[in-house]
Enzyme design. Structure first.
Site, short mmCIF file in Angstrom:
data_model
loop_
_atom_site.label_atom_id
_atom_site.label_comp_id
_atom_site.label_asym_id
_atom_site.label_seq_id
_atom_site.Cartn_x
_atom_site.Cartn_y
_atom_site.Cartn_z
N CYS A 18 26.97 -4.83 106.53
CA CYS A 18 26.87 -3.94 105.36
C CYS A 18 28.21 -3.87 104.60
O CYS A 18 28.66 -4.86 104.07
CB CYS A 18 26.35 -2.56 105.77
SG CYS A 18 25.52 -1.73 104.38
N HIS A 25 21.13 -3.26 107.46
CA HIS A 25 21.26 -2.50 108.70
C HIS A 25 20.14 -2.83 109.68
O HIS A 25 19.31 -1.98 110.02
CB HIS A 25 21.24 -1.00 108.39
CG HIS A 25 22.49 -0.49 107.75
ND1 HIS A 25 23.67 -0.37 108.44
CD2 HIS A 25 22.74 -0.09 106.48
CE1 HIS A 25 24.61 0.11 107.64
NE2 HIS A 25 24.08 0.28 106.45
N GLU A 53 20.39 -2.99 112.68
CA GLU A 53 20.62 -2.21 113.90
C GLU A 53 20.01 -0.81 113.83
O GLU A 53 19.93 -0.11 114.86
CB GLU A 53 22.12 -2.09 114.17
CG GLU A 53 22.85 -1.02 113.36
CD GLU A 53 23.18 -1.40 111.93
OE1 GLU A 53 23.85 -0.61 111.23
OE2 GLU A 53 22.76 -2.50 111.49
#
Length: 309
Positions: free
Chosen positions: A142, A235, A237
């Protein structure tokens, strides 16, 4: 993990043409195996949430991973207790003489500032330079991705008309690259940002290989230097409820944030969001660990030729 087969097995050539990693007997006999050393520079404000998210992604690998968390010393976090930082985190001064198999540099909520205005920018640039000689492969996520693209290649981020927020469809553009092995042709991934880098700006740099992007969200995944640098503008994750927490936080602050795209069933924020990107996340982190860390990292990190550049 790789398949070990006889070197002259006819199926070996076919498997390799399908981007399946096959190891011959000689290489398997001479492989040394040890835990991978991965350093995570956590720039996110809610550090404990980010710890859990990234560790969950790394945990699906059959390879043992020893994780060290790092924090910048030129910025004082305000959302994480000092006792937690003192107990579980190191600083750059603590580790700059060490060597690591892999490193992750996270995003940070500073994207509306110019890079040079961020109070830890100088320290971050020192760390990014250090990765070239002390880390086998570094994944930039990011804002961390935007920072690396700007610092190493001069690619500038662009302010978006409004917050890019939700789940967006992406297409794989170079399927034979191992980093996207097992990806669907099209996949959903989370984004939450006000700025972005244009895929066309990246394609003007021959050093950068764009692997996945989106008509709506732009650049998502790429790499350079044969995987020594991996860039993720998104993102993957994130947990199931991370976008939900961000949406409610923004609304409580009086921000005119739209509902996350394709996130709540029927766009109803009272309904539990569906987790539609976990397979992507596991694939991405496993491919990175396997092909760009485990398969290329030297057994003896100290003094290894790979780090003498």
């Amino acid at each position: 993990m790789p398949l070990k087969v006889q070197s002259d097995l006819p199926a070996k050539e076919i498997l390799e043409s399908e981007n399946i990693f096959v190891m011959n007997e000689d290489r398997a006999m001479h492989q040394d195996i040890r835990p991978l050393q991965v350093l995570i520079l956590n720039l996110m404000p809610l550090k404990e949430d980010t710890e859990l998210q990234i560790l969950r992604c790394l945990s699906n690998s059959p390879i043992q991973v020893d994780v060290t968390f790092m924090v910048v010393s030129s910025h004082t976090p305000s959302h994480t207790s000092k006792s937690h930082l003192n107990k579980f985190y190191v600083t750059f001064d603590d580790v700059k003489k060490e060597y690591y198999d892999g490193m992750i540099i996270t995003g940070a909520p500073v994207e509306l500032m110019e890079f040079e205005e961020v109070d830890y920018w100088q320290e971050l640039t020192e760390i990014m330079d250090w990765t070239d000689t002390h880390v086998t492969s570094t994944m930039y996520q990011c804002w961390g991705c935007q920072a690396a693209l700007y610092y190493f290649y001069g690619v500038k981020k662009r302010l978006l008309p409004k917050k890019l927020f939700g789940l967006y469809w992406h297409k794989v553009s170079k399927r034979k690259i191992p980093l996207v092995r097992g990806f669907d042709d099209e996949f959903l991934a989370p984004h939450s940002r006000y700025t972005g880098v244009d895929p066309e700006d990246l394609r003007n740099h021959d050093e950068i290989c764009v692997l996945a992007d989106s008509e709506e969200a732009g650049f998502f995944l790429g790499m350079a230097d044969e995987g020594r640098r991996v860039f993720v503008q998104g993102h993957p994750e994130y947990d199931r409820l991370t976008l939900d927490k961000e949406y409610r936080r923004d609304r409580e602050r009086g921000l005119d944030t739209d509902l996350p795209v394709r996130y709540y069933p029927d766009d109803d924020p009272t309904k539990k969001p569906l987790l539609l990107w976990r397979a992507l996340s596991f694939n991405l982190y496993n491919n990175w660990l396997n092909y760009y860390v485990y398969q290329v990292t030297p057994y003896h990190l100290y003094g290894a030729p790979d780090f003498e550049r």
